[in-house]
Design an enzyme around this catalytic site. Structure first.
Site, PDB file in Angstrom:
ATOM      1  N   HIS A 189       2.802 -54.505 -64.155  1.00 14.65           N
ATOM      2  CA  HIS A 189       3.608 -53.325 -64.529  1.00 14.65           C
ATOM      3  C   HIS A 189       4.006 -53.345 -66.017  1.00 14.65           C
ATOM      4  O   HIS A 189       4.516 -52.346 -66.527  1.00 14.65           O
ATOM      5  CB  HIS A 189       4.885 -53.233 -63.689  1.00 14.65           C
ATOM      6  CG  HIS A 189       4.629 -52.983 -62.231  1.00 14.65           C
ATOM      7  ND1 HIS A 189       3.955 -51.877 -61.781  1.00 14.65           N
ATOM      8  CD2 HIS A 189       4.944 -53.715 -61.126  1.00 14.65           C
ATOM      9  CE1 HIS A 189       3.865 -51.932 -60.450  1.00 14.65           C
ATOM     10  NE2 HIS A 189       4.453 -53.041 -60.027  1.00 14.65           N
ATOM     11  N   ASP A 233      -2.789 -55.351 -55.739  1.00 12.77           N
ATOM     12  CA  ASP A 233      -1.356 -55.304 -55.432  1.00 12.77           C
ATOM     13  C   ASP A 233      -1.059 -53.933 -54.785  1.00 12.77           C
ATOM     14  O   ASP A 233      -1.734 -52.944 -55.064  1.00 12.77           O
ATOM     15  CB  ASP A 233      -0.564 -55.473 -56.733  1.00 12.77           C
ATOM     16  CG  ASP A 233       0.935 -55.607 -56.524  1.00 12.77           C
ATOM     17  OD1 ASP A 233       1.426 -56.745 -56.541  1.00 12.77           O
ATOM     18  OD2 ASP A 233       1.614 -54.564 -56.355  1.00 12.77           O
ATOM     19  N   HIS A 235       1.300 -51.960 -55.375  1.00 11.96           N
ATOM     20  CA  HIS A 235       1.765 -50.996 -56.380  1.00 11.96           C
ATOM     21  C   HIS A 235       0.709 -50.762 -57.460  1.00 11.96           C
ATOM     22  O   HIS A 235      -0.048 -51.677 -57.793  1.00 11.96           O
ATOM     23  CB  HIS A 235       3.050 -51.520 -57.036  1.00 11.96           C
ATOM     24  CG  HIS A 235       4.139 -51.861 -56.058  1.00 11.96           C
ATOM     25  ND1 HIS A 235       4.415 -53.159 -55.681  1.00 11.96           N
ATOM     26  CD2 HIS A 235       5.004 -51.077 -55.377  1.00 11.96           C
ATOM     27  CE1 HIS A 235       5.425 -53.163 -54.812  1.00 11.96           C
ATOM     28  NE2 HIS A 235       5.794 -51.907 -54.607  1.00 11.96           N
ATOM     29  N   ASP A 321       1.645 -57.654 -51.310  1.00 17.47           N
ATOM     30  CA  ASP A 321       2.722 -56.771 -50.844  1.00 17.47           C
ATOM     31  C   ASP A 321       2.146 -55.571 -50.085  1.00 17.47           C
ATOM     32  O   ASP A 321       2.890 -54.681 -49.664  1.00 17.47           O
ATOM     33  CB  ASP A 321       3.656 -56.336 -51.994  1.00 17.47           C
ATOM     34  CG  ASP A 321       2.966 -56.099 -53.308  1.00 17.47           C
ATOM     35  OD1 ASP A 321       1.715 -56.046 -53.342  1.00 17.47           O
ATOM     36  OD2 ASP A 321       3.673 -55.950 -54.321  1.00 17.47           O
TER      37      ASP A 321
HETATM   38  C1  SP5 Z   1       4.828 -56.938 -59.193  1.00 16.89           C
HETATM   39  C2  SP5 Z   1       5.433 -56.001 -58.187  1.00 16.89           C
HETATM   40  O1  SP5 Z   1       5.013 -56.016 -57.033  1.00 16.89           O
HETATM   41  N1  SP5 Z   1       6.475 -55.241 -58.577  1.00 16.89           N
HETATM   42  C3  SP5 Z   1       7.062 -54.309 -57.684  1.00 16.89           C
HETATM   43  C4  SP5 Z   1       8.425 -53.865 -58.080  1.00 16.89           C
HETATM   44  C5  SP5 Z   1       8.944 -52.857 -57.121  1.00 16.89           C
HETATM   45  N2  SP5 Z   1      10.305 -52.524 -57.363  1.00 16.89           N
HETATM   46  C6  SP5 Z   1      10.796 -51.296 -56.813  1.00 16.89           C
HETATM   47  C7  SP5 Z   1      10.608 -51.212 -55.328  1.00 16.89           C
HETATM   48  C8  SP5 Z   1      11.057 -49.891 -54.771  1.00 16.89           C
HETATM   49  C9  SP5 Z   1      11.040 -49.981 -53.282  1.00 16.89           C
HETATM   50  N3  SP5 Z   1      11.275 -48.752 -52.672  1.00 16.89           N
HETATM   51  C10 SP5 Z   1      11.313 -48.874 -51.239  1.00 16.89           C
HETATM   52  C11 SP5 Z   1      11.090 -47.562 -50.599  1.00 16.89           C
HETATM   53  C12 SP5 Z   1      11.015 -47.719 -49.105  1.00 16.89           C
HETATM   54  N4  SP5 Z   1       9.704 -48.030 -48.664  1.00 16.89           N
HETATM   55 ZN    ZN Z   2       3.512 -55.005 -56.120  1.00 11.31          ZN
END
Ligand code: SP5
Ligand code: ZN
Length: 382
Positions: A189, A233, A235, A321
């Site tokens: 990120h 990942d 994300h 994740d």
């Molecule tokens: C490296 C990595 O995996 N970073 C991820 C950071 C995520 N942080 C914000 C997460 C927001 C979670 N929202 C949950 C919504 C319900 N599913």
């Molecule tokens: Zn992630």
């Protein structure tokens, strides 16, 4: 011939340092999910499987230059000095977090130059998860150095592998060498001048650019080696995308959630700009994605984009994740999928460096990360 064990590069200098006490999720103060316990769990799995993994804590010092190739100096200076300035200005000892971020609708007319640390935090951080503590710069620095150390070894084993293929001494396209950088904080990120999503320095981007920059590493046509990044990942890797958005080397490819963080990037229409057009491949997937759907999407991405790119090395941004019980993320993917994912990556047939990114279900991190790496070695279970 049986595949060689995966060489694992790690260091307590990154894995145990940088421990913010909390973060904010959905408006509530929660534990900091990106914790040393994650890496301990993975390490424990790897140590329990010595026939598959060779672990080393040897770290070489590549200095500042490879990091400066990817990140802007003003941003790096900020990361290095922010905590000290924050404390001097009366900030909370948990670490630096922005309270005001220059939202694009505000910044459009803003011409005020920020001076204090709170303002800089807003300037250099895009969310509330990248808490800067007194050890954050060191931890991120060491994560980059560990990843670079693994990358240098990747070059060595790749050359050996090529030689073996030429001489037919047992190496086969079906058993490409694999290495793993077990590092934190993660990186994908982190953009050239903004942190967020638990990420400060982009380990994969730094290592990839270093490979491209090595003057003695050339393809047959005289050009630099080509790298394909496969970001698995959960994300979207907005940082890696941004850093390489205008170049055709590396190829950036990502499978990620369509419905969750980082929300504003990761669409299929983000294809790159200028020389980079066509070299940024985003495949957003719905929250309901199952094992079969995930593996099918990965195989399609590999066949349609990664294989035709004709890379020399593969860099994997390895996040687990995607797992169904991840506390902050997750598709419907089960532990059974991970060896299949590793197997799909093995079939590309290229020397591969796996670099740890996300994954927060600590109890299952060993078996899930281990599943991918074991799958890469041709096994069907973790
Ligand atoms: C490296 C990595 O995996 N970073 C991820 C950071 C995520 N942080 C914000 C997460 C927001 C979670 N929202 C949950 C919504 C319900 N599913
Ligand atoms: Zn992630």
């Amino acid at each position: 011939m049986a595949p060689s064990p995966i060489k694992v590069f790690t260091s307590a200098l990154c894995t145990t340092m940088h421990t913010p006490a909390y973060e904010f999720l959905s408006g509530a103060e929660t534990q900091y999910y990106e914790s040393p316990a994650r890496l301990e769990a993975i390490l424990h799995y790897l140590e329990s499987n010595p026939s598959s993994f060779e672990i080393t804590e040897h770290v070489e010092d590549f200095g500042y230059a490879p990091i400066q190739r990817v990140h802007r100096q003003d941003f790096l200076d900020y990361l290095e000095t922010a905590y000290k300035e924050w404390i001097l200005e009366g900030g909370h000892p948990n670490g630096v977090l922005p309270a005001t971020i220059p939202h694009y609708k505000v910044a459009r007319l803003g011409r005020q130059t920020p001076v204090n640390t709170l303002a800089k935090a807003g300037e250099y951080c895009f969310d509330l998860s990248a808490v800067i503590t007194k050890d954050t710069f060191k931890a991120a620095w060491n994560a980059a150095q560990v990843t670079l150390t693994a990358t240098k070894e990747l070059v060595r084993v790749a050359a050996e592998y090529e030689q073996g293929l030429v001489e037919g001494t047992g190496a086969a396209r079906s058993n490409p060498p694999g290495l793993y950088a077990l590092v934190r904080p993660p990186g994908h990120h982190a953009q050239s001048d903004v942190c967020g999503g638990y990420c400060f320095m982009n380990n994969v981007a730094i290592a990839t650019q270093w490979l491209i920059d090595q003057p003695e590493l050339k393809r047959k046509d005289g050009g630099p080696k080509k790298i394909a990044i496969l970001d698995i990942d959960f994300h979207h890797g907005n940082g890696t995308q941004e850093i390489f958005y205008t170049t055709s080397n590396p190829l950036y490819t990502s499978l990620h959630t369509r419905d969750d963080y980082p929300y504003f990037t990761g669409a299929e229409v983000e294809i790159g700009e200028g020389q980079g057009v066509g070299f940024n491949i985003n495949i957003p997937l719905p929250q309901s994605t199952t094992d079969d759907e995930y593996v099918a999407a990965l195989e399609k991405l590999i066949q349609e984009h990664v294989v035709p790119y004709d890379a020399d090395y593969i860099m994997v941004s390895l996040g687990v994740d995607t797992y169904k019980d991840d506390p902050i993320a997750g598709f419907l993917v089960t532990s059974d999928a991970y060896p299949r994912i590793g197997n799909a990556i093995r079939k590309i047939g290229l020397p591969t460096l796996f670099v740890q990114e996300g994954g927060y279900c600590v109890e299952k991190l060993g078996v899930n990360v281990g599943g991918i790496l074991q799958g890469y070695l041709g096994k069907t279970t973790a």
